[in-house]
Design an enzyme around this catalytic site. Sequence first.
Site, PDB file in Angstrom:
ATOM      1  CE  LYS A  13      16.306  42.201 -14.474  1.00  0.00           C
ATOM      2  NZ  LYS A  13      15.375  42.573 -13.547  1.00  0.00           N
ATOM      3  NE  ARG A  88      12.533  39.085 -17.451  1.00  0.00           N
ATOM      4  CZ  ARG A  88      13.292  39.846 -17.756  1.00  0.00           C
ATOM      5  NH1 ARG A  88      14.526  40.006 -18.859  1.00  0.00           N
ATOM      6  NH2 ARG A  88      12.948  41.158 -17.224  1.00  0.00           N
ATOM      7  NE  ARG A 127      12.522  50.473 -15.718  1.00  0.00           N
ATOM      8  CZ  ARG A 127      12.940  49.468 -15.659  1.00  0.00           C
ATOM      9  NH1 ARG A 127      14.380  48.612 -15.402  1.00  0.00           N
ATOM     10  NH2 ARG A 127      11.844  48.808 -15.692  1.00  0.00           N
ATOM     11  NE  ARG A 160      10.706  48.962 -20.356  1.00  0.00           N
ATOM     12  CZ  ARG A 160      11.201  48.272 -19.608  1.00  0.00           C
ATOM     13  NH1 ARG A 160      12.566  48.571 -18.813  1.00  0.00           N
ATOM     14  NH2 ARG A 160      11.344  47.133 -18.891  1.00  0.00           N
ATOM     15  NE  ARG A 171       7.609  44.995 -16.702  1.00  0.00           N
ATOM     16  CZ  ARG A 171       8.097  45.998 -16.548  1.00  0.00           C
ATOM     17  NH1 ARG A 171       7.489  47.012 -16.384  1.00  0.00           N
ATOM     18  NH2 ARG A 171       9.481  45.767 -16.072  1.00  0.00           N
TER      19      ARG A 171
HETATM   20  P1  ADP Z   1      12.955  44.805 -16.731  1.00  0.00           P
HETATM   21  O1  ADP Z   1      14.057  46.157 -16.997  1.00  0.00           O
HETATM   22  O2  ADP Z   1      12.005  44.904 -16.249  1.00  0.00           O
HETATM   23  O3  ADP Z   1      13.033  43.496 -15.746  1.00  0.00           O
HETATM   24  P2  ADP Z   1      13.732  44.115 -19.329  1.00  0.00           P
HETATM   25  O4  ADP Z   1      13.938  45.150 -19.914  1.00  0.00           O
HETATM   26  O5  ADP Z   1      14.960  43.504 -18.894  1.00  0.00           O
HETATM   27  O6  ADP Z   1      12.691  43.850 -17.877  1.00  0.00           O
HETATM   28  O7  ADP Z   1      12.728  43.445 -20.043  1.00  0.00           O
HETATM   29  C1  ADP Z   1      11.668  44.068 -20.917  1.00  0.00           C
HETATM   30  C2  ADP Z   1      10.760  43.499 -20.893  1.00  0.00           C
HETATM   31  O8  ADP Z   1      11.508  42.723 -22.548  1.00  0.00           O
HETATM   32  C3  ADP Z   1      10.158  41.858 -20.468  1.00  0.00           C
HETATM   33  O9  ADP Z   1       8.950  42.245 -20.014  1.00  0.00           O
HETATM   34  C4  ADP Z   1       9.562  40.843 -21.470  1.00  0.00           C
HETATM   35  O10 ADP Z   1       8.516  40.632 -22.147  1.00  0.00           O
HETATM   36  C5  ADP Z   1      10.645  40.931 -22.229  1.00  0.00           C
HETATM   37  N1  ADP Z   1      12.024  40.054 -22.359  1.00  0.00           N
HETATM   38  C6  ADP Z   1      12.932  40.570 -21.835  1.00  0.00           C
HETATM   39  N2  ADP Z   1      14.024  39.854 -21.564  1.00  0.00           N
HETATM   40  C7  ADP Z   1      13.122  38.327 -21.800  1.00  0.00           C
HETATM   41  C8  ADP Z   1      13.803  37.328 -21.487  1.00  0.00           C
HETATM   42  N3  ADP Z   1      14.594  36.430 -21.458  1.00  0.00           N
HETATM   43  N4  ADP Z   1      13.131  36.333 -22.382  1.00  0.00           N
HETATM   44  C9  ADP Z   1      11.318  36.576 -22.592  1.00  0.00           C
HETATM   45  N5  ADP Z   1      10.895  37.700 -22.662  1.00  0.00           N
HETATM   46  C10 ADP Z   1      11.995  38.975 -21.975  1.00  0.00           C
HETATM   47  P1  ADP Z   2      15.876  46.297 -13.656  1.00  0.00           P
HETATM   48  O1  ADP Z   2      17.253  46.334 -15.345  1.00  0.00           O
HETATM   49  O2  ADP Z   2      16.026  45.307 -13.095  1.00  0.00           O
HETATM   50  O3  ADP Z   2      14.645  47.001 -14.823  1.00  0.00           O
HETATM   51  P2  ADP Z   2      17.208  49.078 -13.525  1.00  0.00           P
HETATM   52  O4  ADP Z   2      18.466  48.861 -13.140  1.00  0.00           O
HETATM   53  O5  ADP Z   2      16.187  49.993 -14.600  1.00  0.00           O
HETATM   54  O6  ADP Z   2      15.910  47.551 -12.947  1.00  0.00           O
HETATM   55  O7  ADP Z   2      16.390  50.473 -12.728  1.00  0.00           O
HETATM   56  C1  ADP Z   2      15.003  50.422 -12.490  1.00  0.00           C
HETATM   57  C2  ADP Z   2      14.494  51.163 -11.261  1.00  0.00           C
HETATM   58  O8  ADP Z   2      14.934  51.601  -9.956  1.00  0.00           O
HETATM   59  C3  ADP Z   2      15.731  52.901 -12.577  1.00  0.00           C
HETATM   60  O9  ADP Z   2      14.317  53.411 -12.771  1.00  0.00           O
HETATM   61  C4  ADP Z   2      17.480  52.789 -11.666  1.00  0.00           C
HETATM   62  O10 ADP Z   2      16.635  54.451 -11.686  1.00  0.00           O
HETATM   63  C5  ADP Z   2      16.284  52.919  -9.902  1.00  0.00           C
HETATM   64  N1  ADP Z   2      16.828  51.864  -9.296  1.00  0.00           N
HETATM   65  C6  ADP Z   2      18.027  51.056  -9.852  1.00  0.00           C
HETATM   66  N2  ADP Z   2      18.575  50.605  -8.364  1.00  0.00           N
HETATM   67  C7  ADP Z   2      18.373  51.461  -7.228  1.00  0.00           C
HETATM   68  C8  ADP Z   2      18.303  51.355  -5.596  1.00  0.00           C
HETATM   69  N3  ADP Z   2      19.521  50.635  -5.026  1.00  0.00           N
HETATM   70  N4  ADP Z   2      17.951  52.559  -5.002  1.00  0.00           N
HETATM   71  C9  ADP Z   2      16.674  52.762  -5.935  1.00  0.00           C
HETATM   72  N5  ADP Z   2      17.058  52.994  -7.063  1.00  0.00           N
HETATM   73  C10 ADP Z   2      17.355  52.420  -8.150  1.00  0.00           C
END
Ligand code: ADP
Ligand code: ADP
Length: 214
Positions: A13, A88, A127, A160, A171
Amino acid sequence: MNIILMGPPGAGKGTQAEKLVSKYGLVQISTGDMFRKEMKEDSKLGVIAKFFIQYGHLVPDDITIDIVRERLSKNDFPNGFILDGFPRTVVQARSLESLCKELGFKIDAIINLDVDFDKLIKRLSGRRVCRECGATYNLEFKPSKKPGICDICGGELYQRIDESEDAVKIRLQTYTRQTRPLIDYYTMKGQLININGDQSMDDVFKDIEKCLGV
Ligand code: ADP
Ligand code: ADP
Ligand code: ZN
């Protein structure tokens, strides 16, 4: 153009949001980034958020909806916004609908990035994030030029707090239990666009552009 980007943890994302920001001038609204900023500042909200985030649980809906309401109310999105990681839960989705009505926004696309859990675990364990500017790297898939150092600002890269093996497991369970139902919710409304997130970052982006018709 206002977009919702959905997908399990590590689906890409943030990576795709960044591409949409630089190519189309959209504003990224990441609830995860907002919480991490609060945690870094040790604010009251940050302390509360950390309590949930560190164990892999969602921050409660009322707190999360409040920060999104505050952010959207600024109304500073000349080219539109990307909601990254919000909503979410179905409760959050419903609140977003009333919020959009209230503020006069329309959501143009709801994109779901689909990636298998075994691939996600690999991405999440690799990551690394810049402590200063928040840029995201991956030990395997997107390494920084110098190990442990951000290419953009020279900041230190860290893992993280919610990326320990235990937190990742929780998660993914949290996602299955609380966020997956949203996929059905938007599918039934005929609004969901599914994208195969298990491709190179550039190919995922191409698919997104194709679906958006831009
Ligand atoms: P990821 O990239 O792994 O999807 P995020 O960086 O978006 O995770 O979010 C990290 C954490 O922040 C989540 O695991 C959750 O604990 C909290 N969080 C983020 N967005 C939301 C949401 N829309 N509702 C509730 N908790 C959230
Ligand atoms: P989210 O916001 O959904 O948690 P991220 O964009 O932070 O996901 O991506 C999670 C991890 O995977 C990061 O370390 C990123 O560099 C890597 N990543 C993202 N997209 C890809 C892809 N298409 N192929 C391989 N690794 C990826
Ligand atoms: Zn940096």
